[in-house]
Design a protein around this motif. Structure first.
Motif, mmCIF file in Angstrom:
data_model
loop_
_atom_site.group_PDB
_atom_site.id
_atom_site.type_symbol
_atom_site.label_atom_id
_atom_site.label_comp_id
_atom_site.label_asym_id
_atom_site.label_seq_id
_atom_site.Cartn_x
_atom_site.Cartn_y
_atom_site.Cartn_z
ATOM 1 N N ILE A 122 3.171 5.905 4.045
ATOM 2 C CA ILE A 122 1.878 6.138 4.708
ATOM 3 C C ILE A 122 2.158 6.640 6.123
ATOM 4 N N SER A 136 -3.760 4.766 0.752
ATOM 5 C CA SER A 136 -4.390 5.573 1.789
ATOM 6 C C SER A 136 -5.382 6.539 1.134
ATOM 7 N N ALA A 145 3.336 -1.054 4.161
ATOM 8 C CA ALA A 145 2.854 0.328 4.069
ATOM 9 C C ALA A 145 4.007 1.225 3.628
ATOM 10 N N ALA A 163 0.824 -1.207 0.000
ATOM 11 C CA ALA A 163 0.000 0.000 0.000
ATOM 12 C C ALA A 163 0.855 1.252 0.000
ATOM 13 N N ALA A 217 6.359 -1.182 7.811
ATOM 14 C CA ALA A 217 6.191 0.228 7.467
ATOM 15 C C ALA A 217 7.481 0.802 6.916
ATOM 16 N N HIS A 246 -6.815 5.307 8.487
ATOM 17 C CA HIS A 246 -6.175 4.256 7.688
ATOM 18 C C HIS A 246 -5.901 3.027 8.552
ATOM 19 N N TYR A 303 1.260 -6.875 5.297
ATOM 20 C CA TYR A 303 0.854 -5.548 4.812
ATOM 21 C C TYR A 303 2.088 -4.659 4.791
ATOM 22 N N ILE A 347 2.658 5.470 11.812
ATOM 23 C CA ILE A 347 2.543 4.107 11.285
ATOM 24 C C ILE A 347 3.498 3.146 11.983
#
Length: 329
Positions: A273, A241, A270, A213, A291, A279, A268, A300
């Protein structure tokens, strides 16, 4: 007298969504404890061909409504059909996936039936005092509530990837009950003439095991091309996002969060973000969160299992090459 745990079987292009099989598997487990039957509900056109796919996952019965008027989902027609089925058969519970369809259909059914409902559940257990108890997130994911519904039928939507899919039992037999649609003219005020779907080899965002993402740190639409390349290497889906969607860099169907999709993948990633609470509400049920953000103070990182402080345009290409090595072993 109310009897049975119903599972609405959602399908797209004659392919059953994995979330429905997850719910069927868990419903079978709970039904065995409660001494109840599991009933799969198939609605659409041509869905009789899916009956033998559903039964091995735990159905005692399949209620089938196969009608040309139901070829494409519309709120009015599907609500009308399910409302009549529930009133005629009186199940104790109806479980649906927490998908776009489930979020649309469940509250309308609850309103027509005058019963309560629980949405976005991540756990479900047998309770002898209420048949089922559910856990679902509240306060945009900052807490979880345990809920009992005291009215019947219990209506609940279940977050995808909350339960494992059981091994199918090819020897299982089930009764198939065919019902007519009986749709009133008032329920066909909206008619879907055609559906145009974008071609993609990536998995559906809500059901994906891996999601890559991007957020504001992607900078532009070209930034998402980089994320797509990483997603393709790991066989994942692309998410975004709200900031990236609002900027017009990617379509809203990829949005993850309180006003977008709720996801729970195994991994996941990220990228760029910041970690706004809206989110986080849509992705904190992910099993592992990685992250990537150049701001070491980004929110995050508080939700992440692993954090990489760095520019995503430098980090993501390195990750892509490392994943390629793993895939090609």
């Amino acid at each position: 007298m109310a009897k049975g745990i119903w599972v609405y079987i959602e399908q797209s292009n004659m392919k059953i969504r994995k979330a429905s099989l997850e719910i069927m598997s868990k419903a079978r487990e709970v039904a065995d404890q409660a001494g109840e039957e599991v009933v799969a509900v198939l609605i659409g056109q041509g869905v009789e061909a899916l009956v033998n796919t559903v039964i091995p996952y735990g159905a005692n019965k399949v209620i089938l409504v196969d009608d040309a008027q139901l070829a494409n989902y519309t709120t009015g027609s599907y609500t009308s059909v399910l409302n009549k089925l529930i009133r005629d058969h009186e199940p104790k519970a109806l479980l649906l996936g927490h998908s776009a369809l489930g979020r649309d259909l469940a509250p309308r059914l609850a309103q027509r039936l005058g019963v309560g409902m629980v949405e976005d559940c991540i756990a479900m257990e047998y309770d002898p005092t209420a048949l089922l108890t559910f856990n679902h997130s509240i306060y945009t994911g900052r807490a979880f509530a345990q809920v009992k519904v005291i009215s019947t039928p219990i209506i609940a939507t279940i977050r995808p990837n909350s339960f494992a899919v059981s091994e199918p039992d090819a020897t299982r037999q089930a009764e198939v009950i065919k019902e007519s649609a009986q749709i009133d003219a008032d329920d066909l005020r909206a008619i879907v003439k055609d559906i145009v779907m974008a071609a993609s080899k990536r998995p559906d965002l809500v059901e994906a095991n891996v999601i890559v993402a991007g957020g504001r740190g992607a900078k532009n639409a070209e930034g998402f091309t980089l994320l797509e390349e990483l997603a393709d290497v790991v066989g994942g889906a692309v998410g975004a996002s709200r900031a990236a969607v609002d900027a017009g860099w990617i379509d809203i169907k990829y949005q993850v969060g309180q006003t977008g999709n709720t996801v729970a993948p195994t991994l996941y990633i990220a990228c760029g973000i910041s970690g706004a609470i809206q989110h986080l509400a849509g992705m904190t049920s992910s099993q592992v969160i990685v992250a990537i953000n150049k701001d070491p103070e980004a929110t995050i990182f508080k939700a992440a299992d692993y954090g990489i402080v760095g520019d995503m345009f430098q980090v993501v290409p390195l990750l892509k090459e490392e994943f390629k090595k793993l895939v090609n072993r």
